[in-house]
Design a protein around this motif. Structure first.
Motif, PDB file in Angstrom:
ATOM      1  N   GLU A   1      37.770  98.729  19.676  1.00 41.09           N
ATOM      2  CA  GLU A   1      37.102  99.015  18.372  1.00 41.09           C
ATOM      3  C   GLU A   1      37.494 100.525  18.138  1.00 41.09           C
ATOM      4  OE1 GLU A   1      35.508  97.244  16.046  1.00 41.09           O
ATOM      5  OE2 GLU A   1      35.635  95.488  17.345  1.00 41.09           O
ATOM      6  N   GLN A   2      37.266 100.860  16.952  1.00 43.62           N
ATOM      7  CA  GLN A   2      37.468 102.138  16.310  1.00 43.62           C
ATOM      8  C   GLN A   2      36.372 103.008  17.006  1.00 43.62           C
ATOM      9  OE1 GLN A   2      37.760  99.358  14.398  1.00 43.62           O
ATOM     10  NE2 GLN A   2      39.377  99.653  12.999  1.00 43.62           N
ATOM     11  N   GLU A   3      36.601 104.211  17.352  1.00 49.04           N
ATOM     12  CA  GLU A   3      35.507 105.176  17.912  1.00 49.04           C
ATOM     13  C   GLU A   3      35.026 105.941  16.769  1.00 49.04           C
ATOM     14  OE1 GLU A   3      33.055 106.731  20.856  1.00 49.04           O
ATOM     15  OE2 GLU A   3      34.019 104.721  20.580  1.00 49.04           O
ATOM     16  N   ALA A   4      34.193 105.264  15.934  1.00 50.42           N
ATOM     17  CA  ALA A   4      33.594 105.883  14.717  1.00 50.42           C
ATOM     18  C   ALA A   4      32.246 105.329  14.583  1.00 50.42           C
ATOM     19  CB  ALA A   4      34.567 105.557  13.575  1.00 50.42           C
TER      20      ALA A   4
ATOM     21  N   GLU B   1      31.496 101.030  14.947  1.00 54.63           N
ATOM     22  CA  GLU B   1      30.366 101.590  15.508  1.00 54.63           C
ATOM     23  C   GLU B   1      31.124 102.362  16.870  1.00 54.63           C
ATOM     24  OE1 GLU B   1      26.531  99.474  14.333  1.00 54.63           O
ATOM     25  OE2 GLU B   1      27.273  99.180  16.267  1.00 54.63           O
ATOM     26  N   PRO B   2      30.478 103.219  17.543  1.00 55.55           N
ATOM     27  CA  PRO B   2      31.124 103.900  18.656  1.00 55.55           C
ATOM     28  C   PRO B   2      30.834 103.121  19.956  1.00 55.55           C
ATOM     29  CG  PRO B   2      29.166 105.073  17.965  1.00 55.55           C
ATOM     30  CD  PRO B   2      29.382 104.161  16.850  1.00 55.55           C
TER      31      PRO B   2
ATOM     32  N   ALA C   1      38.592 102.766  21.268  1.00 57.75           N
ATOM     33  CA  ALA C   1      38.003 102.605  22.364  1.00 57.75           C
ATOM     34  C   ALA C   1      38.278 101.332  22.940  1.00 57.75           C
ATOM     35  CB  ALA C   1      36.645 103.009  22.530  1.00 57.75           C
ATOM     36  N   ALA C   2      38.866 101.007  24.423  1.00 56.93           N
ATOM     37  CA  ALA C   2      38.999  99.641  24.879  1.00 56.93           C
ATOM     38  C   ALA C   2      38.045  99.729  25.952  1.00 56.93           C
ATOM     39  CB  ALA C   2      40.522  99.688  25.416  1.00 56.93           C
ATOM     40  N   SER C   3      37.532  98.337  26.102  1.00 52.36           N
ATOM     41  CA  SER C   3      36.666  98.207  27.236  1.00 52.36           C
ATOM     42  C   SER C   3      36.587  96.751  27.761  1.00 52.36           C
ATOM     43  CB  SER C   3      35.166  98.363  26.745  1.00 52.36           C
ATOM     44  OG  SER C   3      34.774  97.570  25.703  1.00 52.36           O
ATOM     45  N   ALA C   4      36.167  96.392  28.769  1.00 54.60           N
ATOM     46  CA  ALA C   4      36.395  94.980  29.316  1.00 54.60           C
ATOM     47  C   ALA C   4      35.054  94.481  29.925  1.00 54.60           C
ATOM     48  CB  ALA C   4      37.444  94.960  30.546  1.00 54.60           C
ATOM     49  N   TRP C   5      34.453  93.213  29.671  1.00 52.95           N
ATOM     50  CA  TRP C   5      33.351  92.680  30.150  1.00 52.95           C
ATOM     51  C   TRP C   5      33.562  91.427  30.493  1.00 52.95           C
ATOM     52  CZ3 TRP C   5      29.233  96.134  28.692  1.00 52.95           C
ATOM     53  CH2 TRP C   5      29.582  97.229  27.711  1.00 52.95           C
ATOM     54  N   HIS C   6      32.399  90.846  31.336  1.00 47.00           N
ATOM     55  CA  HIS C   6      32.327  89.570  31.747  1.00 47.00           C
ATOM     56  C   HIS C   6      30.843  89.207  31.507  1.00 47.00           C
ATOM     57  CE1 HIS C   6      30.328  89.926  35.748  1.00 47.00           C
ATOM     58  NE2 HIS C   6      30.554  91.344  35.648  1.00 47.00           N
ATOM     59  N   ALA C   7      30.637  87.756  31.482  1.00 44.81           N
ATOM     60  CA  ALA C   7      29.485  87.507  31.119  1.00 44.81           C
ATOM     61  C   ALA C   7      28.686  87.101  32.410  1.00 44.81           C
ATOM     62  CB  ALA C   7      29.456  85.845  30.418  1.00 44.81           C
ATOM     63  N   VAL C   8      27.315  87.106  32.662  1.00 44.68           N
ATOM     64  CA  VAL C   8      26.451  86.972  33.674  1.00 44.68           C
ATOM     65  C   VAL C   8      25.283  86.119  33.451  1.00 44.68           C
ATOM     66  CG1 VAL C   8      27.066  89.370  34.662  1.00 44.68           C
ATOM     67  CG2 VAL C   8      25.145  89.079  33.098  1.00 44.68           C
TER      68      VAL C   8
END
Length: 543
Positions: free
Chosen positions: A397-400, A461-462, A520-527
């Motif tokens: 996402e845009q870091e803004a 959103e940041p 900004a790049a991020s990675a996630w997993h469902a829990v």
């Protein structure tokens, strides 16, 4: 003998009383004129204008009486500030008051009948060629004029920024007549600055966006970004012109590749297929995986084609041909949807035995708009993503912070953010990719500034806010490992500009220009619900 003492005295007395009666109105008039000059942006008093006129008259006399050729003094410089003009005239007058110099003359000596040099009109340094002196003066004069013009442009640029902020404040409080007047003033002021780059270019885009909002109403006419075909073309050129999308694709691919390790059947759900630019690199990486490549299923979501052709299927066929050439088993499914929130989980045909990756490149912010007639789009989509139990969800996402409720705050943030973005684009030397990439960004600006409600989809959103939202939706972060950081850093070596910077931010990666992160790049997993109660960074360490 003095004959007119009494008359002089009387006149003096009369004049004194007369001047005292007019002194106050004259001062008031002078102050009014000074106020008008200041309001127009001139840093000069009315009393100084007479001195400027006197200097110009002296310059005219000097030029008429000078035998020298002064055509090289001509300049295209325009002086909007009389004080600057006076300084420029003074510099020219100083040159005309220098001791006269002319080349040495050859005359015949009547005694020897030979040519001799007449030094009567030569300078104190006869060995210095006059042409060098002329060039030196010409450069000095030109440098001075360029300094004046540059200072004027800088001053106009600063005024533009201040006027943009005042105009945005007027829009926020609903004073549209004053905002309209300011827009007219800014458009005139824009003619005094360079609009090819720098603040002039950025200000031009924001003036256009404000104009849309003020004159066409909230929504700015139609800021939908044009047709889907136009969007794809602009997206492609934005990809080519700068490293932001390449960074997003490389970083997400590396995280997906690591998440798929050890799985023989994998399924990628791409929220925005866009020519499939991201997936050739992943297909080739899977082909080289030790132990052989897995079966790769790709579901690409994209807008329906306006001309009736199945563009998603065409992209899938090209990717299938590539996969066949590197011996990767491949299956493609296209899902046409105008809005991401219209997609339902059953459309994706996910098999429980597959390792699933959900990929969102600059798409989730489009779901942040609120509609009282239905559930929150972002909550709905995150809920069904979690129901797929993906091994990984990659988010770029845009870091803004362009989703603030107050217009002035949103405008200020956007002006700062896109000024930096355009500054980074100046490093691009590829044409026409650069020009079309700027149109891509210009459409984002128009949507952020001109639109409200459901029409405003660029709700960036940041990273900090995304962390809070995704944690609350039942996701936990995965550290983007050192391999992703190394690949992103190597990617930047393909660009000659030294201003791009990759940084690690609590397991995420950002790419920015100098000190300002832009995406900004991020990675996630469902829990599971039980695991969702545990702290976010429990046992996930960088690879």
């Amino acid at each position: 003998m003095v004959l007119y003492d009494s008359a002089t005295s009387a006149a003096s007395s009369s004049g004194s009383s007369s001047s005292s009666s007019y002194k106050q109105p004259q001062q008031q008039q002078q102050q009014d004129i000074d106020g008008l000059l200041a309001g127009a942006g001139y840093k000069v008093r009315s009393s100084e204008l007479r001195q400027v006129a006197q200097r110009l008259e002296r310059l005219e006399i000097a030029m008429v009486n000078s035998p020298a050729d002064f055509s090289y003094l001509a300049s295209d410089a325009i002086h909007y500030n009389p004080s600057d003009l006076a300084s420029w005239v003074d510099s020219l007058l100083s040159e005309f008051t220098q001791p006269p110099t002319c080349p040495a003359e050859f005359i015949m000596d009547p005694v020897t009948n030979q040519a001799v040099v007449n030094n009567a009109w030569t300078s104190t340094e006869p060995h210095t060629p006059q042409v060098h002196q002329n060039i030196s003066f010409e450069r000095q004069s030109l440098n001075h004029q360029l300094t004046v013009v540059t200072a004027m442009e800088e001053d106009s640029g600063i005024r533009l920024v201040h006027m943009l902020m005042i105009c945005a404040e007027c829009v926020q409080r609903g004073d549209l007549p004053l905002a309209s007047s300011l827009i007219d003033d800014m458009q005139r002021l824009l003619t005094r600055v360079n609009t090819v780059c720098g603040i002039g270019k950025v200000a031009g885009h924001f003036i256009d966006a404000l104009s849309r909002r003020v004159f066409q109403g909230i929504g700015g006419g139609s800021i939908s970004g044009g047709s889907a075909y136009e969007n794809e073309i602009l997206y492609h050129h934005f990809y080519e012109a700068c490293p932001y999308l390449k960074f997003a694709h490389f970083t997400a691919n590396q995280a997906i590749l690591e998440a798929f390790d050890g799985h023989d059947c994998v399924h990628v759900v791409d929220f925005n297929l866009m020519h499939g630019l991201q997936w050739p690199a992943l297909i080739q990486a899977l082909a080289l995986r030790p132990g052989g490549p897995p079966l790769l299923r790709l579901t690409g979501i994209g807008p329906p084609s306006p001309d009736g052709r199945d563009s998603l299927r065409e992209i899938g066929l090209r990717l299938a041909e590539l996969a066949r050439s590197v011996n990767v088993r491949f299956a493609f499914r296209g899902v046409a949807a105008t809005r991401l929130e219209d997609v339902k989980p059953w459309m994706l045909q996910v098999n429980p035995k597959e390792a699933v990756a959900v990929n969102s490149i600059m798409q989730l912010h489009r779901l942040l708009g609120s509609d009282p007639t239905r559930n929150s789009p972002i909550e709905t989509v995150l809920s069904w993503i979690r129901s797929l139990n993906p091994k990984i969800m990659t988010v770029v996402e845009q870091e803004a912070n362009h989703n603030q409720p107050g217009f002035l705050d949103r405008f200020t943030e956007a002006l700062y953010y896109y000024s930096t973005m355009f500054d980074s684009l100046e490093a691009c030397t590829v044409q026409p990719a650069k020009a079309l990439a700027e149109i891509y960004i210009q459409r984002e600006i128009a949507n952020v500034v001109s639109c409200e409600g459901s029409a405003r989809v660029e709700r960036h959103e940041p990273l900090a806010k995304w962390r809070t939202r995704l944690n609350g939706a039942g996701f936990r972060p995965l550290h983007l490992g050192s391999n992703a950081f190394k690949q992103a850093s190597m990617l930047l070596t393909l660009f000659s500009a030294e201003g791009y910077l990759v940084e690690e931010n609590e397991g995420c990666l950002t790419l920015g220009w100098h000190s300002r992160p832009l995406i900004a790049a991020s990675a996630w997993h469902a829990v599971s619900d039980a695991a969702a109660e545990m702290p976010a960074w429990d046992n996930h360490q960088p690879s």
